[in-house]
Design an enzyme around this catalytic site. Structure first.
Site, short mmCIF file in Angstrom:
data_model
loop_
_atom_site.label_atom_id
_atom_site.label_comp_id
_atom_site.label_asym_id
_atom_site.label_seq_id
_atom_site.Cartn_x
_atom_site.Cartn_y
_atom_site.Cartn_z
N CYS A 73 1.02 -1.23 0.00
CA CYS A 73 0.03 0.06 -0.04
C CYS A 73 1.08 0.97 -0.08
O CYS A 73 1.69 1.56 0.99
CB CYS A 73 -0.96 0.06 1.31
N CYS A 94 -0.56 4.26 2.41
CA CYS A 94 -0.55 4.02 3.79
C CYS A 94 -0.39 2.85 4.27
O CYS A 94 0.85 2.28 4.32
CB CYS A 94 -1.79 4.70 4.70
N SER A 95 -1.45 1.94 4.56
CA SER A 95 -1.39 0.70 5.30
C SER A 95 -2.58 -0.22 4.87
O SER A 95 -2.83 -0.90 5.79
CB SER A 95 -0.98 0.62 6.76
N CYS A 96 -2.92 0.21 3.72
CA CYS A 96 -4.34 -0.81 3.55
C CYS A 96 -3.80 -2.04 3.51
O CYS A 96 -2.86 -2.56 2.85
CB CYS A 96 -4.93 -0.33 2.30
#
Lengths: 85, 221
Positions: free
Chosen positions: B126, B129-131
């Site tokens: 991702c 961000c951090s999906c």
């Protein structure tokens, strides 16, 4: 305080390293699940917070991931007036 | 691998994950104390407003610390390896197929499953961000959230794979999938040779998180 409150996952990593990370995470999830704000709005706020922290030098961010998470949480709380009287 | 992190065995990052310059372990006790107080203030305010109670938050934490994790994804992969009908449904509509096993919820919507083959190796990131597909993998490891991985995997996926000691032949295409709030990805690793005699449960034991992100392969038992 750290390291003893959470069990390592099968992968050997801790999910959270401090209690406030755990609480801040759960607050965002709980409010989104109740429909107090859209999860997509939180994600946009998180993206903005991560981007801001990474700035010109992504490899040396000005704050950690959960600090950015907290910034995002405060932003959506402000947007949705959840903290207002 | 990095000398400056020799002190934190057992937390943070895999020994061979890309280095992270800003680990939570770098916080001072004072910084943590300030953050604890700030979060406690917000929590108290929201509880006062009746938005949730402490027990509800504890239940959320318990789910994410104990119920969601790579063990769920491993069950999905093992079933796909042993049940061709399920595999077909999984590749067609990941979210619907994992729901058959009882998995779903936040960050499990719009799940796309990418199948590794002898010709194609898939890798998930991702970049913004951090999906990450929480229902099947739990929360992401620290390195997945670091800019080092997020930025480099796009420009040099083979270099990142080499960092994980993952050898991908030159004639294998490496595909990088960038997760977003609209789409999350799970890699369906190749079933290792020599596992024909294993049951679905035994196969699930072989499947680990990194293989479902795509930075490693599943090795035979």
């Amino acid at each position: 305080m750290q390291g003893h409150q959470a069990l390592p996952r099968k992968s050997g990593e801790l999910v959270f390293q401090a209690n406030w990370e755990r609480r801040a995470f759960a607050m965002a999830v709980s409010l989104a699940e109740q429909g107090r704000f859209d999860w997509a709005d939180f994600q946009q706020a998180l993206i903005a917070a991560v981007d801001e922290a990474e700035g010109e030098d992504p490899l040396n961010p000005s704050r950690g991931y959960f600090e950015s998470w907290l910034v995002a949480l405060e932003a959506v709380l402000a947007q949705s007036d959840l903290l207002e009287g | 691998m990095s000398d400056d992190h020799h002190h934190d065995h057992g937390h943070g990052h895999a020994h061979d994950a890309p280095p992270s310059p800003h680990h939570s372990s770098d916080r001072s006790a004072e910084q943590n104390r300030v953050l604890e107080e700030k979060v406690a203030r917000i929590e108290a305010l929201l509880i006062e407003k009746g938005l949730f109670d402490k027990g509800a938050l504890d239940r959320v934490i318990d789910i994410y610390e104990n119920d969601l994790g790579p063990m769920n994804g491993a069950r999905v992969v093992a079933k796909a390896w042993t049940d061709p009908g399920f595999k077909e449904r999984l590749l067609q509509d990941g979210s619907a197929a994992i729901a058959e096993l009882g998995f779903g919820g936040l960050q499990g919507e719009h799940l796309v499953v990418c199948e590794n083959t002898p010709e194609v190796h898939n890798l998930v990131v991702c970049t913004l961000c951090s999906c990450y597909p929480w229902p099947v993998l739990g929360l992401p490891p620290a390195w997945y959230k670091d800019a080092a991985y997020r930025s480099r995997v796009v420009v040099d996926p083979r270099g990142v794979l080499a960092d994980f000691d993952t050898d991908i032949a030159d004639d294998v295409e490496v595909r990088v999938w960038d997760s977003s709030s609209e789409m999350r990805y799970l890699v369906l690793p190749e079933r290792p040779a020599g596992t024909e005699h294993l049951t679905e449960d035994e196969l699930a034991q072989l499947v680990h998180r990194d293989a479902m992100i795509g930075v490693r392969k599943v090795e035979p038992a």
